[in-house]
Design an enzyme around this catalytic site. Sequence first.
Site, short mmCIF file in Angstrom:
data_model
loop_
_atom_site.label_atom_id
_atom_site.label_comp_id
_atom_site.label_asym_id
_atom_site.label_seq_id
_atom_site.Cartn_x
_atom_site.Cartn_y
_atom_site.Cartn_z
N ARG A 2 0.82 -1.22 0.00
CA ARG A 2 0.00 0.00 0.00
C ARG A 2 0.86 1.26 0.00
O ARG A 2 0.66 2.16 -0.82
CB ARG A 2 -0.92 0.02 1.24
N ILE A 3 1.82 1.35 0.91
CA ILE A 3 2.62 2.57 1.01
C ILE A 3 3.62 2.66 -0.14
O ILE A 3 3.82 3.73 -0.71
CB ILE A 3 3.32 2.67 2.38
N ASP A 11 10.35 -6.15 -5.20
CA ASP A 11 9.19 -6.83 -4.63
C ASP A 11 9.20 -8.26 -5.16
O ASP A 11 9.66 -8.50 -6.28
CB ASP A 11 7.89 -6.12 -5.01
N MET A 71 15.06 -11.23 -1.76
CA MET A 71 14.64 -11.33 -0.36
C MET A 71 15.56 -10.51 0.54
O MET A 71 15.11 -9.89 1.51
CB MET A 71 14.70 -12.80 0.09
N SER A 95 4.97 7.04 11.88
CA SER A 95 3.75 6.40 11.37
C SER A 95 2.81 7.46 10.81
O SER A 95 2.97 8.66 11.06
CB SER A 95 3.04 5.63 12.49
N CYS A 96 1.79 7.00 10.08
CA CYS A 96 0.79 7.93 9.55
C CYS A 96 0.08 8.65 10.69
O CYS A 96 -0.21 9.85 10.59
CB CYS A 96 -0.20 7.19 8.66
N ASN A 144 -4.55 8.20 5.69
CA ASN A 144 -3.41 7.47 6.23
C ASN A 144 -2.52 6.85 5.16
O ASN A 144 -1.39 6.47 5.44
CB ASN A 144 -3.89 6.38 7.21
#
Length: 333
Positions: free
Chosen positions: A11-12, A35, A79, A150-151, A315
């Site tokens: 998501r981020i 990824d 990884m 954090s958000c 967020n």
Amino acid sequence: MIKVGINGFGRIGRMVFRAAVKNFGNDIQIVGINDLLDAEYLAYMLKYDSVHGRFEGEVAVEDGALIVNGNKIRLTAEMDPANLKWNEVDADVVVESTGFFLTDETARKHIQAGAKKVIMSAPSKDSTPMFVYGVNHTSYAGQDIISNASCTTNCLAPIAKVLNDKFGIVKGLMTTVHAATATQKTVDGPSKKDWRGGRGILENIIPSSTGAAKAVGKVLPVLNGKLTGMAFRVPTSDVSVVDLTVVLEKAATMAEINAAMKEASEGELKGILGYTEDAVVSTDFRGCANTSIYDSKAGISLDSNFAKVVSWYDNEWGYSNKVCEMARVIAAK
């Protein structure tokens, strides 16, 4: 042009990519994504998003690389960050958004792989310094690895700063009513450490812990030990809201608190702290790049030294925009 790599295209990671393209195109170029998913699927997830809509641009895959608006972006599936060879794409900054490498020791693998700087897109799990853009980013002193906090801390810190600067905070409690995140379950499932967190998010309000309030003490040392808080996870897909209740040193009416927030939103915290007098609800803030939007109509006070203030935040999108802002800050030193 600041060359940025992204480790973890969740998501981020994807929102940082979108923010970089949409709002930081003159300063930031994404040069690599790491990824474990295959290239075609990464392109698909970038192109389509259930919350933020279709990506505004051209997305394709060519010879194992991602092509976005004609720009080639290296894709890898390693990884171990130590194998990422960031020097091959001249990465100035790596955004560490897997959620796994949140200590100096583990994040330093990016530096060993050739990156110059690293931003963790979550609170650090050790003494790695945390920064909230607009609150303490000017104290950045050239560290090669930082956390963007954090958000929720990015929402809470600006309003806590205004309250403390103007009126002084004796102590306070925060609650964030927080949208669902990827770690939650759609239906009841196993969650060994957090039993409540394993309950289905589609039909529950779930009490949860958060270190966001305590973390404010790291970005604003004057508030260390004065704030703590908790979260309620709720069945919405995006946009959360902070409810901060404080005991103030100096007497203040809600009108005076509102005036202080409005002044800050138009001055030193412009672009970070927003301000609204409208009768708004959560979806009204979807896609808002401010990390904290103060709701002047939602706050209440019991007396002149005891008040509750409310501030909204996307967020995902607001936070990701400030990751890009911090990338500019750390790349310049």
